[in-house]
Design an enzyme around this catalytic site. Structure first.
Site, PDB file in Angstrom:
ATOM      1  N   SER A 170      -2.963  -7.706   2.616  1.00 24.41           N
ATOM      2  CA  SER A 170      -3.278  -7.668   4.048  1.00 24.41           C
ATOM      3  C   SER A 170      -3.686  -9.062   4.519  1.00 24.41           C
ATOM      4  O   SER A 170      -3.323  -9.494   5.614  1.00 24.41           O
ATOM      5  CB  SER A 170      -4.411  -6.673   4.309  1.00 24.41           C
ATOM      6  N   ARG A 192      -1.834  -5.719  -8.495  1.00 27.95           N
ATOM      7  CA  ARG A 192      -0.798  -6.746  -8.339  1.00 27.95           C
ATOM      8  C   ARG A 192      -0.852  -7.651  -9.553  1.00 27.95           C
ATOM      9  O   ARG A 192      -0.855  -7.170 -10.669  1.00 27.95           O
ATOM     10  CB  ARG A 192      -1.004  -7.509  -7.025  1.00 27.95           C
ATOM     11  N   LYS A 247     -17.988  -5.970   6.226  1.00 28.13           N
ATOM     12  CA  LYS A 247     -16.681  -6.618   6.074  1.00 28.13           C
ATOM     13  C   LYS A 247     -16.060  -6.876   7.448  1.00 28.13           C
ATOM     14  O   LYS A 247     -15.947  -5.963   8.255  1.00 28.13           O
ATOM     15  CB  LYS A 247     -15.762  -5.719   5.231  1.00 28.13           C
ATOM     16  N   HIS A 283       0.837  -1.212   0.000  1.00 31.95           N
ATOM     17  CA  HIS A 283       0.000   0.000   0.000  1.00 31.95           C
ATOM     18  C   HIS A 283       0.870   1.260   0.000  1.00 31.95           C
ATOM     19  O   HIS A 283       0.601   2.210  -0.722  1.00 31.95           O
ATOM     20  CB  HIS A 283      -0.881   0.055   1.261  1.00 31.95           C
TER      21      HIS A 283
HETATM   22  P1  ADP Z   1      -9.817  -3.673  -0.676  1.00 34.16           P
HETATM   23  O1  ADP Z   1     -10.296  -4.020   0.675  1.00 34.16           O
HETATM   24  O2  ADP Z   1     -10.634  -2.684  -1.439  1.00 34.16           O
HETATM   25  O3  ADP Z   1      -9.364  -4.848  -1.521  1.00 34.16           O
HETATM   26  P2  ADP Z   1      -7.121  -3.130   0.174  1.00 34.16           P
HETATM   27  O4  ADP Z   1      -6.990  -2.405   1.451  1.00 34.16           O
HETATM   28  O5  ADP Z   1      -6.763  -4.574   0.198  1.00 34.16           O
HETATM   29  O6  ADP Z   1      -8.512  -2.813  -0.425  1.00 34.16           O
HETATM   30  O7  ADP Z   1      -6.206  -2.437  -0.942  1.00 34.16           O
HETATM   31  C1  ADP Z   1      -6.455  -1.143  -1.412  1.00 34.16           C
HETATM   32  C2  ADP Z   1      -5.795  -0.991  -2.756  1.00 34.16           C
HETATM   33  O8  ADP Z   1      -4.398  -1.230  -2.631  1.00 34.16           O
HETATM   34  C3  ADP Z   1      -6.295  -1.943  -3.837  1.00 34.16           C
HETATM   35  O9  ADP Z   1      -6.299  -1.258  -5.066  1.00 34.16           O
HETATM   36  C4  ADP Z   1      -5.255  -3.023  -3.856  1.00 34.16           C
HETATM   37  O10 ADP Z   1      -5.163  -3.631  -5.135  1.00 34.16           O
HETATM   38  C5  ADP Z   1      -4.003  -2.205  -3.563  1.00 34.16           C
HETATM   39  N1  ADP Z   1      -2.948  -3.045  -2.999  1.00 34.16           N
HETATM   40  C6  ADP Z   1      -3.008  -3.844  -1.928  1.00 34.16           C
HETATM   41  N2  ADP Z   1      -1.830  -4.487  -1.727  1.00 34.16           N
HETATM   42  C7  ADP Z   1      -0.997  -4.078  -2.713  1.00 34.16           C
HETATM   43  C8  ADP Z   1       0.349  -4.384  -3.091  1.00 34.16           C
HETATM   44  N3  ADP Z   1       1.078  -5.291  -2.426  1.00 34.16           N
HETATM   45  N4  ADP Z   1       0.867  -3.751  -4.166  1.00 34.16           N
HETATM   46  C9  ADP Z   1       0.106  -2.861  -4.857  1.00 34.16           C
HETATM   47  N5  ADP Z   1      -1.162  -2.551  -4.587  1.00 34.16           N
HETATM   48  C10 ADP Z   1      -1.725  -3.140  -3.520  1.00 34.16           C
END
Ligand code: ADP
Length: 176
Positions: free
Chosen positions: A134, A96, A47, A23
């Protein structure tokens, strides 16, 4: 000095349960394009999250404290409406591997349908964080996996508060 109306603002929405180095990489790179990036933590009661909203906000605030142009906020309801309320027309998301594409594509299309003025902008993840999510971090931490290099220290310590196996691992590491 830019006037408020000239500021290029992007909204980076997500659950951030918890925020990871993946992130943060997207956020840092977003700041190279936009004057301000609003990290918007979704408060979706449907969620199931490990961390409360307050805990997630607190971790994000701590790890972004030195970063200029970052604002941390929560949102509920329609994302496109929130984006407009922020004086923005950009949703920033990270991509990703292929697995993200289907969902992100769907999300971008529905958001575009809901408001044609709001654009989705995608940044590809750095290869270092390709496998970091996460969910996978929580799984590894719950089993005592050392997640040190994958999340900021503040987040590692909060994970250790939730997961005794990680706590034991960190204590063992500290003894050696
Ligand atoms: P959600 O609950 O909407 O899936 P997340 O908190 O998991 O959201 O992630 C928010 C954003 O960050 C999403 O666009 C996700 O693809 C991106 N993201 C999460 N982890 C990574 C990573 N390792 N590299 C790049 N982008 C990421």
């Amino acid at each position: 000095m830019k006037r408020d109306s000239d500021m290029r603002i992007a909204v980076y929405p997500g659950s951030f349960d918890p925020i990871t180095n993946g992130h943060l990489s997207i956020l840092r790179r977003g700041l190279e394009i936009f004057d301000e990036v609003v990290v918007a933590v979704a408060t979706n009661p449907q969620k199931q999250c490990l961390f409360t909203i307050e805990e997630r906000l607190d971790m994000i605030r701590q790890v972004t404290a030195g970063m200029e142009g970052v604002r941390v906020d929560t949102f509920e309801g329609l994302l496109v409406d929130y984006v407009v309320r922020q004086g923005s027309n950009v949703i920033l998301r990270g991509l990703r591997a292929l697995s993200d594409f289907d969902y992100e594509f769907q999300l971008a299309l529905i958001n575009r349908k809901l408001n044609r003025n709001v654009q989705s902008v995608f940044l590809m993840t750095d290869y270092k964080w390709l496998y970091v999510s996460s969910t996978i971090i929580k799984e590894a931490a719950s089993l005592g996996g050392d997640v040190n290099a994958l999340v900021p220290d503040v987040v590692r310590d909060k994970l250790a508060e939730k997961y005794p196996a990680l706590r034991r691992r960190l204590e063992a590491n500290a003894r050696h």
